[in-house]
Design an enzyme around this catalytic site. Sequence first.
Site, mmCIF file in Angstrom:
data_model
loop_
_atom_site.group_PDB
_atom_site.id
_atom_site.type_symbol
_atom_site.label_atom_id
_atom_site.label_comp_id
_atom_site.label_asym_id
_atom_site.label_seq_id
_atom_site.Cartn_x
_atom_site.Cartn_y
_atom_site.Cartn_z
ATOM 1 C CG ASP A 58 -0.350 -0.584 2.440
ATOM 2 O OD1 ASP A 58 -1.027 -1.344 3.140
ATOM 3 O OD2 ASP A 58 0.836 -0.293 2.720
ATOM 4 C CG ASP A 60 0.523 3.955 4.279
ATOM 5 O OD1 ASP A 60 -0.545 3.692 3.687
ATOM 6 O OD2 ASP A 60 1.040 3.193 5.110
ATOM 7 C CG ASP A 137 8.295 -0.277 12.571
ATOM 8 O OD1 ASP A 137 8.705 0.408 11.608
ATOM 9 O OD2 ASP A 137 7.483 -1.221 12.429
HETATM 10 P P1 ATP Z 1 3.734 -3.745 4.777
HETATM 11 O O1 ATP Z 1 4.446 -3.947 3.506
HETATM 12 O O2 ATP Z 1 3.522 -4.993 5.547
HETATM 13 O O3 ATP Z 1 2.493 -2.914 4.664
HETATM 14 P P2 ATP Z 1 4.757 -1.480 6.181
HETATM 15 O O4 ATP Z 1 6.159 -1.102 6.553
HETATM 16 O O5 ATP Z 1 4.059 -0.588 5.211
HETATM 17 O O6 ATP Z 1 4.800 -2.960 5.679
HETATM 18 P P3 ATP Z 1 2.535 -1.055 7.915
HETATM 19 O O7 ATP Z 1 2.043 -1.938 8.995
HETATM 20 O O8 ATP Z 1 1.705 -0.864 6.699
HETATM 21 O O9 ATP Z 1 3.964 -1.621 7.519
HETATM 22 O O10 ATP Z 1 2.891 0.332 8.590
HETATM 23 C C1 ATP Z 1 3.259 1.463 7.815
HETATM 24 C C2 ATP Z 1 4.399 2.201 8.495
HETATM 25 O O11 ATP Z 1 3.993 2.660 9.778
HETATM 26 C C3 ATP Z 1 5.648 1.364 8.759
HETATM 27 O O12 ATP Z 1 6.492 1.339 7.622
HETATM 28 C C4 ATP Z 1 6.282 2.110 9.918
HETATM 29 O O13 ATP Z 1 6.981 3.248 9.466
HETATM 30 C C5 ATP Z 1 5.067 2.590 10.707
HETATM 31 N N1 ATP Z 1 4.688 1.638 11.753
HETATM 32 C C6 ATP Z 1 3.829 0.600 11.652
HETATM 33 N N2 ATP Z 1 3.708 -0.060 12.817
HETATM 34 C C7 ATP Z 1 4.506 0.581 13.690
HETATM 35 C C8 ATP Z 1 4.812 0.393 15.076
HETATM 36 N N3 ATP Z 1 4.283 -0.609 15.761
HETATM 37 N N4 ATP Z 1 5.681 1.278 15.646
HETATM 38 C C9 ATP Z 1 6.215 2.285 14.943
HETATM 39 N N5 ATP Z 1 5.979 2.505 13.649
HETATM 40 C C10 ATP Z 1 5.134 1.677 13.013
HETATM 41 MG MG MG Z 2 2.054 -0.903 4.614
#
Ligand code: ATP
Ligand code: MG
Length: 444
Positions: A58, A60, A137
Amino acid sequence: MAETAHPIIRPRSEHPVSRDAIDPDALKVLYRLKHSGYRAYLVGGSVRDLLLGRRPKDFDVGTDARPEEIRALFRNSRLIGRRFRLAHILFRGGKVIEVATFRGRPETAEPSEPADDLLVVSDNTYGTPEEDALRRDFTVNGLFYNIADFSVIDFVGGLADLDAGLIRTIGDPDLRFREDPVRMLRAVEFSTRLSFAITPRDYAAIQRHRRELAKSAAPRVTDEIAAILRGGQALPTFLLLREMGLLEVLLPELAAELSGIDPGHSGGAGHAFWSLLEVLDAERRRGRQFDDVVSFAILVWPLLRAAVRRAGRPSPEPALVLTRLNETADSFALRLALPNALLHRVKAILFAQEKLRARPEWKASTRRLLFQADFPAALDLFEVAAMALGRDLNRFREWDALRHRVSQDGSGLASPPAPSGASAKPRRRRRGPRRRRIGVRRTN
Ligand code: ATP
Ligand code: MG
């Protein structure tokens, strides 16, 4: 937390992210924000994946526009979230682009306070892009892509860690894992998904704090587990979760059942579990979709088999399976936060497995099974198990053929199942009305 006063800015000529790889609707959102005078960045996992040449799940967006301002700019948007409001911009086909105002430092308890108070309680202040990056994170998840000049902005050392293939917590890992223990699960998940190593510093911190995962809100943990099971890397992820002692905290009964039984061992419930995950992963990577109920049933499976085995019957009668199933699945659901409806379905498809091992005969119980709402999921699980265990493949084909006949004309049961040896005796045809009723149920 150390602050980087000057971010590393990598200009377009020095990184591979092309706008062609960015979702066109996300680009529209970024451009509209920018043209209205706001900062507009792609943030989080999408920047990481684009830099790695992977397709993001996705896209963001982060911005200095406030939620009400975002809402005013996009008619197709709605604000969500109570504590921290974000905008969802809705596009055709159910696509959602999430737009969040840069967040400031979370209000954690002072580090001098007892560890129990470190969990982030309030998380609703706006901040600068740098603060927003620092509260993410892992360094590889803290990168921004700036639509104003197509550069990548790095406040956290994420570019170096992407090059080195490292999952590294932003800031002090002891603090960050205690603030939000779900990050431990995420570290393992990203490590297997990207084939990145967890830094020794973070690995050690996870070992120290793994028990705190039990304090996290169960629905968040359940969501991460569902994501792991959907990701096509469930086997290596569960192996690493076990190695790091996290599985023992998450699902102690499962960890105990699998203890010492690795993939490749012959026999035993543990072996079956790893083989089931392996097949699930392989099928998912080929693009096949499974209902979550199938993968959660795989988690319950080894416990159920062990419980039935302990009852000491070679061929368990249905009543015993049902009792054990209720006990096992209920205790499992208590640990995770499985919604009741999902739990009910998990039980239904597990209970159907023994019945599917019998030849589909032309009788009422076959029809009842076939027209059960969860029959397709039950048969998917049966197929995964058949492939994993190398048994019952012919039986699967018989049931699958029957399913196809039923879905093709709704009257597949007007005649007996495909020839399958002695039991395929010709039967009297059902009369019309009954048949139609079955057809109607099937098509809705
Ligand atoms: P995916 O490809 O699984 O969507 P993602 O990195 O985009 O991986 P998401 O869960 O969609 O993960 O979260 C988007 C962003 O939000 C992460 O890249 C990170 O920067 C932040 N984030 C998500 N969860 C946390 C957390 N528990 N603590 C701090 N930052 C977080
Ligand atoms: Mg994501």
